[in-house]
Scaffold this motif. Structure first.
Motif, PDB file in Angstrom:
ATOM      1  N   LEU A  28      39.695 -74.710  -1.335  1.00  0.00           N
ATOM      2  CA  LEU A  28      40.224 -73.390  -1.665  1.00  0.00           C
ATOM      3  C   LEU A  28      41.527 -73.229  -0.903  1.00  0.00           C
ATOM      4  CD1 LEU A  28      39.439 -70.814  -3.244  1.00  0.00           C
ATOM      5  CD2 LEU A  28      38.407 -69.969  -1.141  1.00  0.00           C
ATOM      6  N   VAL A  29      42.622 -72.858  -1.587  1.00  0.00           N
ATOM      7  CA  VAL A  29      43.941 -72.887  -0.967  1.00  0.00           C
ATOM      8  C   VAL A  29      44.663 -71.561  -1.165  1.00  0.00           C
ATOM      9  CG1 VAL A  29      44.167 -75.375  -1.215  1.00  0.00           C
ATOM     10  CG2 VAL A  29      44.982 -73.903  -3.041  1.00  0.00           C
ATOM     11  N   ALA A  30      45.566 -71.256  -0.214  1.00  0.00           N
ATOM     12  CA  ALA A  30      46.435 -70.082  -0.275  1.00  0.00           C
ATOM     13  C   ALA A  30      47.760 -70.448   0.368  1.00  0.00           C
ATOM     14  CB  ALA A  30      45.793 -68.891   0.432  1.00  0.00           C
ATOM     15  N   ALA A  31      48.861 -69.876  -0.113  1.00  0.00           N
ATOM     16  CA  ALA A  31      50.179 -70.161   0.441  1.00  0.00           C
ATOM     17  C   ALA A  31      50.305 -69.544   1.822  1.00  0.00           C
ATOM     18  CB  ALA A  31      51.265 -69.627  -0.489  1.00  0.00           C
ATOM     19  N   CYS A  32      50.824 -70.315   2.780  1.00  0.00           N
ATOM     20  CA  CYS A  32      50.964 -69.809   4.149  1.00  0.00           C
ATOM     21  C   CYS A  32      51.943 -68.650   4.226  1.00  0.00           C
ATOM     22  CB  CYS A  32      51.419 -70.941   5.077  1.00  0.00           C
ATOM     23  SG  CYS A  32      50.117 -72.132   5.465  1.00  0.00           S
ATOM     24  N   ASN A  33      52.950 -68.633   3.350  1.00  0.00           N
ATOM     25  CA  ASN A  33      53.927 -67.557   3.396  1.00  0.00           C
ATOM     26  C   ASN A  33      53.453 -66.289   2.689  1.00  0.00           C
ATOM     27  OD1 ASN A  33      54.074 -68.394   0.773  1.00  0.00           O
ATOM     28  ND2 ASN A  33      56.202 -69.091   0.854  1.00  0.00           N
ATOM     29  N   ARG A  34      52.186 -66.268   2.311  1.00  0.00           N
ATOM     30  CA  ARG A  34      51.569 -65.061   1.759  1.00  0.00           C
ATOM     31  C   ARG A  34      50.358 -64.705   2.611  1.00  0.00           C
ATOM     32  NH1 ARG A  34      53.528 -62.936  -3.089  1.00  0.00           N
ATOM     33  NH2 ARG A  34      52.140 -61.279  -2.367  1.00  0.00           N
ATOM     34  N   PRO A  35      50.576 -63.989   3.717  1.00  0.00           N
ATOM     35  CA  PRO A  35      49.453 -63.663   4.619  1.00  0.00           C
ATOM     36  C   PRO A  35      48.315 -62.947   3.916  1.00  0.00           C
ATOM     37  CG  PRO A  35      51.570 -63.111   5.618  1.00  0.00           C
ATOM     38  CD  PRO A  35      51.851 -63.466   4.202  1.00  0.00           C
ATOM     39  N   ASP A  36      48.647 -62.134   2.904  1.00  0.00           N
ATOM     40  CA  ASP A  36      47.580 -61.434   2.186  1.00  0.00           C
ATOM     41  C   ASP A  36      46.670 -62.409   1.458  1.00  0.00           C
ATOM     42  OD1 ASP A  36      49.793 -62.134   0.644  1.00  0.00           O
ATOM     43  OD2 ASP A  36      49.390 -60.598  -0.869  1.00  0.00           O
ATOM     44  N   ALA A  37      47.246 -63.504   0.923  1.00  0.00           N
ATOM     45  CA  ALA A  37      46.449 -64.512   0.227  1.00  0.00           C
ATOM     46  C   ALA A  37      45.557 -65.270   1.207  1.00  0.00           C
ATOM     47  CB  ALA A  37      47.355 -65.478  -0.519  1.00  0.00           C
ATOM     48  N   VAL A  38      46.107 -65.591   2.414  1.00  0.00           N
ATOM     49  CA  VAL A  38      45.306 -66.278   3.417  1.00  0.00           C
ATOM     50  C   VAL A  38      44.134 -65.400   3.841  1.00  0.00           C
ATOM     51  CG1 VAL A  38      45.331 -67.314   5.710  1.00  0.00           C
ATOM     52  CG2 VAL A  38      47.305 -67.600   4.203  1.00  0.00           C
ATOM     53  N   GLU A  39      44.405 -64.116   4.017  1.00  0.00           N
ATOM     54  CA  GLU A  39      43.340 -63.180   4.389  1.00  0.00           C
ATOM     55  C   GLU A  39      42.275 -63.111   3.294  1.00  0.00           C
ATOM     56  OE1 GLU A  39      41.867 -60.488   7.271  1.00  0.00           O
ATOM     57  OE2 GLU A  39      43.836 -61.464   7.353  1.00  0.00           O
ATOM     58  N   LYS A  40      42.722 -63.101   2.048  1.00  0.00           N
ATOM     59  CA  LYS A  40      41.791 -63.034   0.915  1.00  0.00           C
ATOM     60  C   LYS A  40      40.926 -64.288   0.839  1.00  0.00           C
ATOM     61  CE  LYS A  40      41.762 -62.619  -4.155  1.00  0.00           C
ATOM     62  NZ  LYS A  40      42.609 -62.531  -5.375  1.00  0.00           N
ATOM     63  N   ALA A  41      41.549 -65.442   1.053  1.00  0.00           N
ATOM     64  CA  ALA A  41      40.793 -66.694   1.010  1.00  0.00           C
ATOM     65  C   ALA A  41      39.756 -66.742   2.120  1.00  0.00           C
ATOM     66  CB  ALA A  41      41.745 -67.884   1.123  1.00  0.00           C
ATOM     67  N   TYR A  42      40.132 -66.258   3.288  1.00  0.00           N
ATOM     68  CA  TYR A  42      39.204 -66.256   4.424  1.00  0.00           C
ATOM     69  C   TYR A  42      37.998 -65.355   4.151  1.00  0.00           C
ATOM     70  CZ  TYR A  42      37.572 -65.915   9.245  1.00  0.00           C
ATOM     71  OH  TYR A  42      36.809 -65.963  10.390  1.00  0.00           O
ATOM     72  N   LYS A  43      38.258 -64.174   3.589  1.00  0.00           N
ATOM     73  CA  LYS A  43      37.174 -63.225   3.335  1.00  0.00           C
ATOM     74  C   LYS A  43      36.323 -63.652   2.149  1.00  0.00           C
ATOM     75  CE  LYS A  43      39.503 -59.181   5.292  1.00  0.00           C
ATOM     76  NZ  LYS A  43      40.087 -57.842   5.026  1.00  0.00           N
ATOM     77  N   CYS A  44      36.948 -64.307   1.159  1.00  0.00           N
ATOM     78  CA  CYS A  44      36.180 -64.687  -0.041  1.00  0.00           C
ATOM     79  C   CYS A  44      35.117 -65.721   0.286  1.00  0.00           C
ATOM     80  CB  CYS A  44      37.132 -65.191  -1.102  1.00  0.00           C
ATOM     81  SG  CYS A  44      36.972 -66.838  -1.629  1.00  0.00           S
ATOM     82  N   LYS A  45      35.330 -66.489   1.349  1.00  0.00           N
ATOM     83  CA  LYS A  45      34.327 -67.469   1.778  1.00  0.00           C
ATOM     84  C   LYS A  45      33.243 -66.834   2.636  1.00  0.00           C
ATOM     85  CE  LYS A  45      34.677 -71.426   3.008  1.00  0.00           C
ATOM     86  NZ  LYS A  45      33.930 -72.681   2.884  1.00  0.00           N
ATOM     87  N   GLN A  46      33.454 -65.585   3.067  1.00  0.00           N
ATOM     88  CA  GLN A  46      32.511 -64.910   3.961  1.00  0.00           C
ATOM     89  C   GLN A  46      32.300 -65.758   5.214  1.00  0.00           C
ATOM     90  OE1 GLN A  46      29.016 -64.251   1.629  1.00  0.00           O
ATOM     91  NE2 GLN A  46      29.959 -62.687   0.362  1.00  0.00           N
ATOM     92  N   GLN A  47      33.412 -66.152   5.814  1.00  0.00           N
ATOM     93  CA  GLN A  47      33.345 -67.079   6.932  1.00  0.00           C
ATOM     94  C   GLN A  47      32.944 -66.377   8.224  1.00  0.00           C
ATOM     95  OE1 GLN A  47      35.432 -70.448   7.017  1.00  0.00           O
ATOM     96  NE2 GLN A  47      37.107 -69.872   5.697  1.00  0.00           N
ATOM     97  N   ALA A  48      32.291 -67.114   9.074  1.00  0.00           N
ATOM     98  CA  ALA A  48      32.054 -66.660  10.436  1.00  0.00           C
ATOM     99  C   ALA A  48      33.299 -66.952  11.267  1.00  0.00           C
ATOM    100  CB  ALA A  48      30.836 -67.370  11.016  1.00  0.00           C
ATOM    101  N   GLN A  49      33.382 -66.378  12.458  1.00  0.00           N
ATOM    102  CA  GLN A  49      34.569 -66.547  13.281  1.00  0.00           C
ATOM    103  C   GLN A  49      34.761 -67.990  13.730  1.00  0.00           C
ATOM    104  OE1 GLN A  49      36.910 -64.294  13.919  1.00  0.00           O
ATOM    105  NE2 GLN A  49      35.827 -62.951  12.497  1.00  0.00           N
ATOM    106  N   ASP A  50      33.690 -68.786  13.734  1.00  0.00           N
ATOM    107  CA  ASP A  50      33.814 -70.171  14.174  1.00  0.00           C
ATOM    108  C   ASP A  50      34.032 -71.126  13.005  1.00  0.00           C
ATOM    109  OD1 ASP A  50      31.373 -69.827  13.066  1.00  0.00           O
ATOM    110  OD2 ASP A  50      30.251 -70.954  14.583  1.00  0.00           O
ATOM    111  N   ARG A  51      34.455 -70.588  11.874  1.00  0.00           N
ATOM    112  CA  ARG A  51      34.709 -71.432  10.696  1.00  0.00           C
ATOM    113  C   ARG A  51      36.168 -71.272  10.280  1.00  0.00           C
ATOM    114  NH1 ARG A  51      29.744 -74.200   9.205  1.00  0.00           N
ATOM    115  NH2 ARG A  51      28.127 -73.024  10.287  1.00  0.00           N
ATOM    116  N   PRO A  52      37.115 -71.799  11.026  1.00  0.00           N
ATOM    117  CA  PRO A  52      38.533 -71.560  10.732  1.00  0.00           C
ATOM    118  C   PRO A  52      39.029 -72.383   9.556  1.00  0.00           C
ATOM    119  CG  PRO A  52      38.330 -73.053  12.571  1.00  0.00           C
ATOM    120  CD  PRO A  52      36.934 -72.639  12.223  1.00  0.00           C
ATOM    121  N   MET A  53      40.218 -71.996   9.070  1.00  0.00           N
ATOM    122  CA  MET A  53      40.890 -72.730   8.004  1.00  0.00           C
ATOM    123  C   MET A  53      41.810 -73.772   8.632  1.00  0.00           C
ATOM    124  SD  MET A  53      41.787 -69.406   5.613  1.00  0.00           S
ATOM    125  CE  MET A  53      42.142 -70.328   4.120  1.00  0.00           C
ATOM    126  N   SER A  54      42.341 -74.657   7.792  1.00  0.00           N
ATOM    127  CA  SER A  54      43.264 -75.682   8.271  1.00  0.00           C
ATOM    128  C   SER A  54      44.603 -75.536   7.577  1.00  0.00           C
ATOM    129  CB  SER A  54      42.687 -77.083   8.029  1.00  0.00           C
ATOM    130  OG  SER A  54      42.464 -77.281   6.647  1.00  0.00           O
TER     131      SER A  54
END
Length: 885
Positions: free
Chosen positions: A639-665
């Motif tokens: 699952l990918v989001a453009a780094c220059n779109r912080p809103d997209a990165v935030e959306k991708a993080y929340k859509c996975k329902q991630q815990a705080q210890d599950r970061p993106m790369s």
């Protein structure tokens, strides 16, 4: 890939050489009074070699070779049919005196077929194929002469096979040497020419010549009694006819692989005829004269005629060729008993001639850039003049399934046609006749059973789960019912025990009917009317079948199947108009459309084919606009989001329902995208990245202020941990092209937290389809293993560690790092860092606080120095790696 094709070529050529050597020895060692190799042993050996050649021919066909796949499969069919004949004679099932009449019709067909292939080889200057085809053609001709006159022709046959053996051994060993040396050594004259035919013609189907050879073979067997070559159709001809049937099923499947549904349907039809012809010949051994329901050949003629009309879109020649089979089935309907004699034999004689002409034209067009005109554009020219008609585009992507990817074309047309054939075959009342005497067994078991199982498999590969389940269920039902009632197995078993088994099919079909409510109206009616067919089977088992009920429901189901058959042909041919299948009767909120045509569900998100440049651009535009997408990689889907779109990165993080210890790369298309921050990274780390990428290696590096340059803003907190981040350059053309268009991207695995990795775009669509804005579809992942994650936070001290060993083995990573270290120890430092060695560190606080922080953090226990003396898996905390693909 070239080396792999060379291996398949060498296996096929050496197989032909080995089979020729076997026949060479047998012909030289045999005498009119005694055979050197017993018939049974010869038959078994030929069958083994034929199976090997069939495998090689199919593999080369999938790689779109030139003449080789046609020659290889034709030789396989020749030795398969003749091997079966020898086996029957050796086991006493066919008399020794009948060997001549059994072999001659098949050998005559292959003599002409190989002569035509040799002619095409001459025109294309294919020396190897010319020698093999011409020699085997002459060998078959001389073998016929030897069968007609004992002692005559055996030496000439052996001489022809000697030539094939020598040439095949040289070229086969040459290609094998090319494979072993990985292309570094190539024997003189053993090079492979690349394809030159089928350029710009849309769908290219290399196996059509094999199907035409099989039509030539069956026509020769059926027509030979007319020419008094053999007395009549006999059990000795069954191997030839059933060999043709099996190989035409192979052609049918490979035609679906070539995205050629119309050709696949045609050869599915002809394979049914071949099985029926062989069955009719087999019954003569038991003095049974078969008969057939009159409506059945008429219905078959209608199906052939409609298929011929729609085949005009491919070429007029192909359409006219199929009309000969309309005449053939009409001739069968005109016979009082279906014995494949009289008028049918005359039509088959005409088919023999026409098949030879079509074989020459098709084989030449498949390998030549200068094509023989076959009327390919006539249908398109006529349609463009008619208002309201819009042709469906024909290329390899024109039959893309609902989720955008499949190796097979849609097979539902053949499935519905087989339902028509099977249901109309049971409209005959058996009465007091023996069940085998009614020629229903091959129609019900082959058309309704075998081919529907094949269609169900193809439907499953296209993601059509419900349709696949239905066709498999109906195929099993037709096979069991045909074998029990019309195969002589029915006996006195009518009663409660048989009824219980049929009731289970009723329950299964009820589930299919309920599932069809979510698909479309046509499938609901189709499944419901088959319910009536199963009820007729149940009533018959209970000896309570009302008079005429089975015929009535058979006609209803047959008409519904015929409508679906027509609708499928319209969908393959025209964008407009189309015969409607209706919308889904029941819809669930939040679900997309089903796999069937006409499904009423809405699309959750855009799904496009990854192998189209326009599709990648579509996904790139979505990401530039702040969307998140699923994407294939060199490992699993992400699952990918453009780094220059912080809103997209935030959306991708929340859509996975991630815990705080599950970061993106963080992913880049190449190390050049890190150029703006190169001065903030160590020389050793930069050179290690340059040496290791692109690959399935993720590197965990120290976090720093340089991340602000990617435009992440507040969403940077979701990338990595407070001390480190994972960064990777994937070894995937689609992924790197997309990142080139978008810029560096934030990446996480395309699955809800805690679930397994997704290895197919269907899984991405099913798990996250309502949360993402697009899915780039590329079928199954090339690997089901995640990337190797390397700890580079202490790389300046000369050590790296491993958080996870994935696709790239640990030894390979260590070897790369060791080579980079050696270059640095000899002073071979990346020129980009030379100025940094003489200048003060512009960021003196960049690494020390991070190192101090890491010493107090549990992350210090996650990695091991190189080489680690001892390392317990329990000491490795993979919490930060769970989402690293």
């Amino acid at each position: 890939m070239a080396e792999l094709e060379s291996l398949h070529f060498s296996v096929g050529i050496l197989g032909i050489s080995g089979g020729s050597l076997l026949l060479l020895v047998n012909n030289y060692g045999s005498s009119p009074d005694k055979d050197f190799i017993p018939h049974t042993a010869l038959g078994v050996l030929l069958l083994i070699i034929a199976a090997l050649l069939a495998y090689s021919g199919v593999r080369r066909s999938l790689s779109q070779s030139q003449l080789f796949s046609s020659v290889c499969l034709t030789v396989s069919a020749l030795w398969c049919g003749s091997g079966l004949v020898y086996l029957l004679v050796g086991e006493g099932l066919v008399g020794t005196t009948e060997l001549r009449s059994s072999l001659v019709p098949g050998l005559a067909a292959f003599t002409l077929a190989f002569l035509i292939l040799a002619t095409v080889s001459v025109l294309q200057k294919e020396v190897v194929m010319l020698i093999i085809s011409l020699s085997i053609s002459l060998a078959c001709g001389h073998q016929i002469a030897g069968l007609c006159s004992p002692g005559f022709g055996q030496s000439a046959t052996a001489a022809c096979y000697l030539l094939v053996t020598l040439v095949g051994a040289y070229f086969g060993c040459g290609r094998l040497l090319y494979f072993i040396t990985q292309g570094r050594v190539e024997a003189p004259g053993t090079g492979l020419r690349r394809r030159t035919g089928c350029q710009g013609s849309g769908v290219c189907n290399d196996v059509v010549p094999v199907g035409l050879v099989m039509n030539l073979l069956s026509a020769s067997v059926i027509a030979c009694p007319v020419l008094a070559v053999v007395p009549q159709l006999a059990p000795g001809h069954v191997p030839w006819l059933w060999t043709a049937a099996v190989f035409q099923l192979v052609v049918c499947v490979l035609s679906y692989r070539s995205m050629d549904s119309l050709t696949a349907t045609f050869y599915g039809f002809t394979s049914i005829l071949r099985f029926a012809e062989g069955y009719s010949a087999l019954l003569t051994a038991f003095s049974i004269h078969p008969s057939s329901p009159i409506p059945f050949p008429v219905v078959f003629a209608v199906l052939f005629f409609i298929l011929a009309l729609f085949s005009c879109q491919k070429s007029l020649a192909e359409s006219l060729y199929q009309l000969f089979y309309v005449a053939y089935t009409i001739a069968l309907a005109a016979q009082p008993s279906l014995s494949f004699q009289s008028g049918a034999q005359g039509v088959q004689a005409a088919i023999f001639v026409v098949s030879a002409v079509m074989l020459l034209v098709t084989s030449y067009n498949n390998v030549s850039a200068n094509r023989i005109p076959t009327g390919e554009g006539v249908f398109k020219a006529l349609v463009t003049r008619v208002s309201g008609l819009t042709l469906h585009p024909h290329d390899r992507h024109s039959q893309a399934p609902y989720l955008g990817y499949s190796r097979y074309a849609d097979a539902e047309v053949l499935g519905h046609a087989c339902s028509v054939l099977a249901v109309f075959s049971i409209t005959a009342s058996m009465g007091d006749r023996a069940p085998l005497g009614v020629l229903v067994l091959p129609w019900a078991v082959v058309a309704g059973g075998v081919l529907q199982l094949l269609v169900g498999s193809v439907a499953f590969s296209r993601g059509k789960t419900l349709e696949s389940m239905a066709f498999v269920l109906y195929g099993v039902m037709w096979s069991i019912w045909g074998l029990t009632r019309y195969g002589g197995l029915y006996g006195d078993t009518q009663g409660f025990n048989l009824a219980v088994g049929i009731i289970s099919f009723l329950l299964f079909n009820s589930l299919v009917t309920v599932g069809a409510l979510f698909l479309n109206v046509a499938w609901v009616v189709y499944a419901a009317t088959f319910h009536l067919i199963i009820i007729s089977f149940l009533l018959d088992a209970m000896r309570a079948l009302p008079y005429g009920y089975d015929i009535g429901v058979s006609i209803v189901f047959g008409l519904m199947s015929f409508y679906c058959f027509l609708s499928g042909l319209f969908s393959l041919t025209f964008l407009t108009p189309q015969l409607p299948l209706g919308r889904a009767l029941v819809r669930l909120s939040g679900t997309g459309g089903g796999g069937g045509g006409g499904g009423g569900g809405r699309d959750i998100c855009l799904h496009v084919h990854a192998r189209k440049a326009t599709a990648v651009h579509q996904i790139a535009e979505i990401m530039k606009s702040g969307g998140i997408c699923g994407m294939p990689t060199d490992t699993v889907y992400v699952l990918v989001a453009a780094c220059n779109r912080p809103d997209a990165v935030e959306k991708a993080y929340k859509c996975k329902q991630q815990a705080q210890d599950r970061p993106m790369s963080l992913w880049v298309s190449s190390i050049n995208q890190l150029e703006p921050v190169r001065s903030l990274l160590s020389a050793l780390l930069w050179d290690f990245m340059s040496a290791a990428w692109p690959s399935s290696i993720s590197m965990v590096i120290a976090r720093g202020p340089w991340m602000e340059m990617f435009g992440l803003g507040e969403s940077a907190k979701h990338i990595g941990t407070p001390q480190s981040i994972a960064i990777r350059n994937p070894n995937c053309a689609v992924a790197t092209h997309l990142i080139n268009l978008v810029g560096p991207i934030a990446v996480t695995s395309a699955n809800p937290t805690g679930e397994a990795d997704t290895t197919h775009h269907n899984q991405v669509y099913a798990k996250l389809g309502d949360k993402v804005d697009g899915v780039l579809c590329d079928g199954p992942s090339p690997e089901n293993i995640a990337s190797t994650v390397v700890d580079c936070t202490k790389i300046d001290s000369g050590h790296i560690g491993f958080f996870r060993v994935g696709l790239i083995p640990k030894s390979q990573v260590l070897q790369i790092f060791e080579e980079v270290q050696k270059r640095h120890s000899h002073g071979q430092i990346n020129p980009g860092f030379e100025s940094d060695l003489t200048e003060p560190d512009p960021n003196p606080n960049l690494t020390d606080p991070q190192r101090n922080t890491e010493e107090d953090n549990t992350e210090s226990t996650k990695s091991s120095t190189v080489p680690p003396p001892t390392q317990s898996p329990a000491n490795i905390d993979t919490s930060t790696l769970a989402t690293q693909p």
